[in-house]
Design a protein around this motif. Structure first.
Motif, PDB file in Angstrom:
ATOM      1  N   ARG A   1      36.758  49.153  42.029  1.00 17.23           N
ATOM      2  CA  ARG A   1      36.883  50.781  42.734  1.00 17.23           C
ATOM      3  C   ARG A   1      35.847  50.943  43.779  1.00 17.23           C
ATOM      4  O   ARG A   1      34.812  50.454  43.753  1.00 17.23           O
ATOM      5  CB  ARG A   1      36.978  51.821  41.765  1.00 17.23           C
TER       6      ARG A   1
ATOM      7  N   TRP B   1      33.842  53.833  45.754  1.00 19.41           N
ATOM      8  CA  TRP B   1      33.682  55.477  45.482  1.00 19.41           C
ATOM      9  C   TRP B   1      32.592  56.107  46.785  1.00 19.41           C
ATOM     10  O   TRP B   1      32.043  55.350  47.538  1.00 19.41           O
ATOM     11  CB  TRP B   1      32.505  55.569  44.052  1.00 19.41           C
TER      12      TRP B   1
ATOM     13  N   GLN C   1      36.301  58.710  43.542  1.00 16.08           N
ATOM     14  CA  GLN C   1      37.029  57.570  43.655  1.00 16.08           C
ATOM     15  C   GLN C   1      37.934  57.358  44.944  1.00 16.08           C
ATOM     16  O   GLN C   1      38.650  58.768  45.002  1.00 16.08           O
ATOM     17  CB  GLN C   1      37.893  56.720  42.591  1.00 16.08           C
TER      18      GLN C   1
ATOM     19  N   GLY D   1      41.143  51.626  44.877  1.00 18.79           N
ATOM     20  CA  GLY D   1      41.104  50.877  43.766  1.00 18.79           C
ATOM     21  C   GLY D   1      41.942  49.758  43.863  1.00 18.79           C
ATOM     22  O   GLY D   1      43.109  49.842  44.308  1.00 18.79           O
TER      23      GLY D   1
END
Length: 414
Positions: free
Chosen positions: A322, A324, A335, A338
């Motif tokens: 993911r 961030w 987030q 992903g």
């Protein structure tokens, strides 16, 4: 030949289109002045520059001229190339994101000398890549042209302290204006040094103070045991795992410009993000994304002037990758992208290490372990994840540990 106003005119090559009354004229590139021809050719993809010299004598002359390089420097931006790092460190292979193809470049002769043969790329900016040899000497290279030079030696006192981050910033490719930043010391006592290409010298070392009004709301605790954690440190130390980080990424960092301030971000030995504001001369530490007991691999990237974190984590018998972003208002990580579980699940249990870099809206990720080697591109705007095809040289698939992003510019001066 005809005379007009006392001047000899060339035979006209202009041809009218068949349609009656249409004044649109055809012409060839040969009819352009040298200045206009240079402007037109400067917009070609960088990969075509290698073939300019073989087209004709005039184009060969254009490709070698300084005015052509100046015209190229006026092109706002070029699609990035990814300089790949393999275990041998003795060849230059790039992935052309514009043509989505692999290319092999001539390795700079200066880096092939015995004392520099183990030099590793450590930073990149504009059209330049910086290398560091085992003795701690630095070299700046233009991978496209192969030009390379050694920087003046750093103060010997700097070799006695921990080196956390190496970052690079280019201000003008054509005039060879760039800076190299080194972050040194042991938390919480950090300092930084700057090499300024304009002066061809290292500037005086400057101490960084810990920011008292830390925007993250977290303070650094010097009593923390940074070695007793379950992850792979950026320095390449294996802690409770079997992963091996690429040596070229042990000083990995990114630099951003925010409100006129230069900020260098890197990972501490405990896996937290440290932000060094070189303008305000202070540093702060961001909160951890995952608890210590979770095994993960993490890297920092820069996209569109913003620092992002890419993390591979394992839980619920699956792997997850993911991206961030830190929200300054809520003081939390959010987030923004992903990898689809169908793609990331294959990395579960394989002790995969990720080495990432950003370029515009794209993030290029090298995933490597004893069992696999893969490269993925992520578009953080569309959340599209695409696996990059393998690079094959001499019929064999090459494996790369990491990569560095740079703009392929023939005018970039070292």
């Amino acid at each position: 030949m005809e005379k007009a106003n006392g001047c000899i005119s060339r035979p006209s090559r202009k041809r009218k289109l068949p349609q009656e009354g249409n004044d649109v004229l055809n012409f060839t590139l040969d009819e352009l002045s040298d200045d206009l021809l240079e402007r037109v050719l400067s917009w070609l993809p960088t990969s075509t520059f290698f073939r300019l010299k073989s087209v004709c004598k005039r184009w060969k002359s254009v490709a070698a001229s300084e005015s052509f390089k100046l015209a190229c420097s006026r092109i706002p931006s070029r699609e990035p190339w990814f300089f790949m790092v393999d275990p041998n460190l003795n060849q230059s292979v790039v992935f052309d994101s514009a043509e989505r193809s692999w290319k092999k470049l001539s390795h700079p002769p200066l880096l092939s000398q015995n004392c520099n043969c183990n030099s590793i790329p450590v930073a990149a900016a504009g059209g330049l890549v910086c290398f560091r040899n085992m003795s701690g000497d630095y070299f700046v290279c233009n991978p496209v042209t192969g030009s390379c030079r050694e920087l003046p030696p750093v103060n010997p006192d700097s070799h006695d302290r921990s080196l956390h981050a190496i970052a690079m910033n280019a201000y003008c490719n054509y005039h060879g204006s760039y800076k190299l930043f080194l972050v040194l010391g042991d938390l919480p006592k950090l300092s930084y040094k700057v090499y300024n290409s304009s002066a061809d010298s290292w500037e005086e070392e400057i101490m960084l103070r810990r920011k008292t009004d830390d925007c993250t709301g977290f303070e650094f605790d010097s009593n923390d045991d940074d070695d007793a954690v379950y992850f792979l440190s950026k320095a390449g130390n294996v802690v409770a795992t079997n992963m091996q980080r690429s040596p070229s990424k042990q000083f990995s960092s990114v630099i951003t410009h925010k409100d006129g301030e230069e900020i260098v971000y890197f990972l501490s030995s405990s896996g937290t993000v440290v932000a060094c504001n070189l303008t305000q001369k202070h540093f702060s530490e961001y909160p951890r994304l995952l608890p210590l007991f979770l095994e993960y691999s993490i890297d920092v990237v820069e996209c569109k002037g913003e620092m992002l974190v890419v993390m591979l984590s394992e839980f619920f018998e699956s792997a997850s990758i993911r991206v961030w972003r830190f929200d300054e208002k809520t003081k939390t990580w959010i987030q923004i992208a992903g990898m689809p579980p169908s793609m990331s699940h294959e990395f579960y249990g394989k002790k995969v290490d990720i080495n990432c870099l950003g370029a515009g809206n794209q993030i290029f990720i090298c995933l490597s372990s004893a069992e696999l080697c893969s490269y993925v591109r992520c578009d953080i705007v569309t959340n599209e994840w695409v696996e990059v095809p393998k690079c094959c040289l001499n019929g064999e698939a090459m494996e790369f540990m990491s990569a560095f992003s740079f703009e392929p510019r023939i005018e970039a001066s070292v």
